[in-house]
Design a protein around this motif. Sequence first.
Motif, PDB file in Angstrom:
ATOM      1  N   LEU A  35       0.805  -1.225   0.000  1.00 40.18           N
ATOM      2  CA  LEU A  35       0.000   0.000   0.000  1.00 40.18           C
ATOM      3  C   LEU A  35       0.837   1.273   0.000  1.00 40.18           C
ATOM      4  N   ALA A  36       2.146   1.162   0.084  1.00 42.58           N
ATOM      5  CA  ALA A  36       3.011   2.339   0.133  1.00 42.58           C
ATOM      6  C   ALA A  36       3.247   2.963  -1.243  1.00 42.58           C
ATOM      7  N   ASP A  37       3.123   2.184  -2.289  1.00 42.51           N
ATOM      8  CA  ASP A  37       3.423   2.668  -3.635  1.00 42.51           C
ATOM      9  C   ASP A  37       2.258   3.490  -4.193  1.00 42.51           C
ATOM     10  N   PRO A  38       2.524   4.680  -4.744  1.00 40.66           N
ATOM     11  CA  PRO A  38       1.444   5.528  -5.269  1.00 40.66           C
ATOM     12  C   PRO A  38       0.633   4.886  -6.401  1.00 40.66           C
ATOM     13  N   VAL A  39       1.276   4.125  -7.268  1.00 46.12           N
ATOM     14  CA  VAL A  39       0.530   3.469  -8.350  1.00 46.12           C
ATOM     15  C   VAL A  39      -0.408   2.420  -7.764  1.00 46.12           C
ATOM     16  N   ARG A  40       0.084   1.628  -6.819  1.00 48.06           N
ATOM     17  CA  ARG A  40      -0.775   0.620  -6.201  1.00 48.06           C
ATOM     18  C   ARG A  40      -1.893   1.278  -5.397  1.00 48.06           C
ATOM     19  N   GLN A  41      -1.604   2.395  -4.753  1.00 48.01           N
ATOM     20  CA  GLN A  41      -2.656   3.133  -4.053  1.00 48.01           C
ATOM     21  C   GLN A  41      -3.746   3.556  -5.037  1.00 48.01           C
ATOM     22  N   SER A  42      -3.338   4.017  -6.203  1.00 52.10           N
ATOM     23  CA  SER A  42      -4.299   4.415  -7.235  1.00 52.10           C
ATOM     24  C   SER A  42      -5.154   3.231  -7.679  1.00 52.10           C
ATOM     25  N   LEU A  43      -4.520   2.081  -7.881  1.00 49.45           N
ATOM     26  CA  LEU A  43      -5.263   0.882  -8.280  1.00 49.45           C
ATOM     27  C   LEU A  43      -6.273   0.490  -7.205  1.00 49.45           C
ATOM     28  N   VAL A  44      -5.843   0.525  -5.951  1.00 47.92           N
ATOM     29  CA  VAL A  44      -6.729   0.162  -4.840  1.00 47.92           C
ATOM     30  C   VAL A  44      -7.894   1.146  -4.742  1.00 47.92           C
ATOM     31  N   ARG A  45      -7.619   2.435  -4.876  1.00 45.51           N
ATOM     32  CA  ARG A  45      -8.694   3.447  -4.829  1.00 45.51           C
ATOM     33  C   ARG A  45      -9.719   3.215  -5.932  1.00 45.51           C
ATOM     34  N   GLU A  46      -9.231   2.963  -7.136  1.00 41.27           N
ATOM     35  CA  GLU A  46     -10.151   2.742  -8.245  1.00 41.27           C
ATOM     36  C   GLU A  46     -10.968   1.469  -8.045  1.00 41.27           C
ATOM     37  N   LEU A  47     -10.332   0.422  -7.531  1.00 40.04           N
ATOM     38  CA  LEU A  47     -11.064  -0.819  -7.264  1.00 40.04           C
ATOM     39  C   LEU A  47     -12.065  -0.639  -6.121  1.00 40.04           C
ATOM     40  N   ALA A  48     -11.708   0.189  -5.131  1.00 33.95           N
ATOM     41  CA  ALA A  48     -12.620   0.436  -4.012  1.00 33.95           C
ATOM     42  C   ALA A  48     -13.892   1.138  -4.490  1.00 33.95           C
ATOM     43  N   GLY A  49     -13.778   1.909  -5.569  1.00 36.20           N
ATOM     44  CA  GLY A  49     -14.932   2.620  -6.103  1.00 36.20           C
ATOM     45  C   GLY A  49     -15.692   1.857  -7.166  1.00 36.20           C
ATOM     46  N   ALA A  50     -15.258   0.668  -7.490  1.00 35.36           N
ATOM     47  CA  ALA A  50     -15.893  -0.140  -8.534  1.00 35.36           C
ATOM     48  C   ALA A  50     -16.525  -1.381  -7.911  1.00 35.36           C
ATOM     49  N   GLY A  51     -17.422  -1.981  -8.639  1.00 33.73           N
ATOM     50  CA  GLY A  51     -18.013  -3.233  -8.194  1.00 33.73           C
ATOM     51  C   GLY A  51     -17.065  -4.388  -8.456  1.00 33.73           C
ATOM     52  N   ASP A  52     -17.333  -5.501  -7.799  1.00 34.69           N
ATOM     53  CA  ASP A  52     -16.527  -6.693  -8.013  1.00 34.69           C
ATOM     54  C   ASP A  52     -16.540  -7.097  -9.481  1.00 34.69           C
ATOM     55  N   TRP A  53     -15.370  -7.390  -9.997  1.00 37.54           N
ATOM     56  CA  TRP A  53     -15.173  -7.913 -11.352  1.00 37.54           C
ATOM     57  C   TRP A  53     -15.570  -6.914 -12.445  1.00 37.54           C
ATOM     58  N   GLU A  54     -15.670  -5.617 -12.124  1.00 35.14           N
ATOM     59  CA  GLU A  54     -16.004  -4.601 -13.133  1.00 35.14           C
ATOM     60  C   GLU A  54     -14.790  -4.141 -13.921  1.00 35.14           C
ATOM     61  N   ARG A  55     -13.631  -4.141 -13.293  1.00 34.29           N
ATOM     62  CA  ARG A  55     -12.456  -3.526 -13.902  1.00 34.29           C
ATOM     63  C   ARG A  55     -11.482  -4.567 -14.438  1.00 34.29           C
ATOM     64  N   SER A  56     -11.147  -4.423 -15.706  1.00 35.11           N
ATOM     65  CA  SER A  56     -10.108  -5.270 -16.295  1.00 35.11           C
ATOM     66  C   SER A  56      -8.762  -4.580 -16.107  1.00 35.11           C
ATOM     67  N   CYS A  57      -7.708  -5.331 -16.217  1.00 41.04           N
ATOM     68  CA  CYS A  57      -6.365  -4.777 -16.018  1.00 41.04           C
ATOM     69  C   CYS A  57      -6.083  -3.613 -16.959  1.00 41.04           C
ATOM     70  N   GLY A  58      -6.571  -3.709 -18.176  1.00 45.07           N
ATOM     71  CA  GLY A  58      -6.300  -2.664 -19.153  1.00 45.07           C
ATOM     72  C   GLY A  58      -7.125  -1.403 -18.974  1.00 45.07           C
ATOM     73  N   SER A  59      -8.037  -1.375 -18.009  1.00 43.13           N
ATOM     74  CA  SER A  59      -8.922  -0.226 -17.844  1.00 43.13           C
ATOM     75  C   SER A  59      -8.383   0.830 -16.884  1.00 43.13           C
ATOM     76  N   PHE A  60      -7.193   0.601 -16.330  1.00 45.01           N
ATOM     77  CA  PHE A  60      -6.621   1.549 -15.380  1.00 45.01           C
ATOM     78  C   PHE A  60      -5.702   2.518 -16.105  1.00 45.01           C
ATOM     79  N   ASP A  61      -5.862   3.800 -15.815  1.00 46.10           N
ATOM     80  CA  ASP A  61      -5.039   4.838 -16.432  1.00 46.10           C
ATOM     81  C   ASP A  61      -3.905   5.193 -15.477  1.00 46.10           C
ATOM     82  N   VAL A  62      -2.814   4.459 -15.594  1.00 46.19           N
ATOM     83  CA  VAL A  62      -1.653   4.692 -14.740  1.00 46.19           C
ATOM     84  C   VAL A  62      -0.421   4.874 -15.630  1.00 46.19           C
ATOM     85  N   PRO A  63       0.549   5.691 -15.177  1.00 42.91           N
ATOM     86  CA  PRO A  63       1.712   6.034 -16.006  1.00 42.91           C
ATOM     87  C   PRO A  63       2.837   5.006 -15.955  1.00 42.91           C
TER      88      PRO A  63
END
Length: 122
Positions: A35-63
């Motif tokens: 949870l210390a890494d900013p990219v992983r924090q972003s992934l967790v935040r986006e998943l926390a706001g989505a329903g189960d199984w809604e997000r595919s790996c390619g749907s995250f906008d990370v640099p």
Amino acid sequence: MTAHRQRAAATTSHRTPPVHTDPGDVPLETALLALADPVRQSLVRELAGAGDWERSCGSFDVPVTKATLSRHFAVLREAGLLEQRDAGSKRLNRLRRAEFDEHFPGLLDLVLRHHAEGLGAG
């Protein structure tokens, strides 16, 4: 999807199925490092706001590159935060919030709240 179709989809995929770690088997240091890494924090935040199984790996906008993103997902799986399953050509994600919260009560809330407070501070 029925269990039969899930098995069929898994056997037709050319990818190695993801390995998941039970949050109860995760040391606190591993959870904190994940949870210390900013990219992983972003992934967790986006998943926390989505329903189960809604997000595919390619749907995250990370640099990051695709390979680096795959590594970030692996770190989250190893920390018991993420569950993934293949659905055709996509890999879908689910934040294992209830399971993680059971073992590390309040940790995810703290990370998510800290980010929300940081946004309001500017």
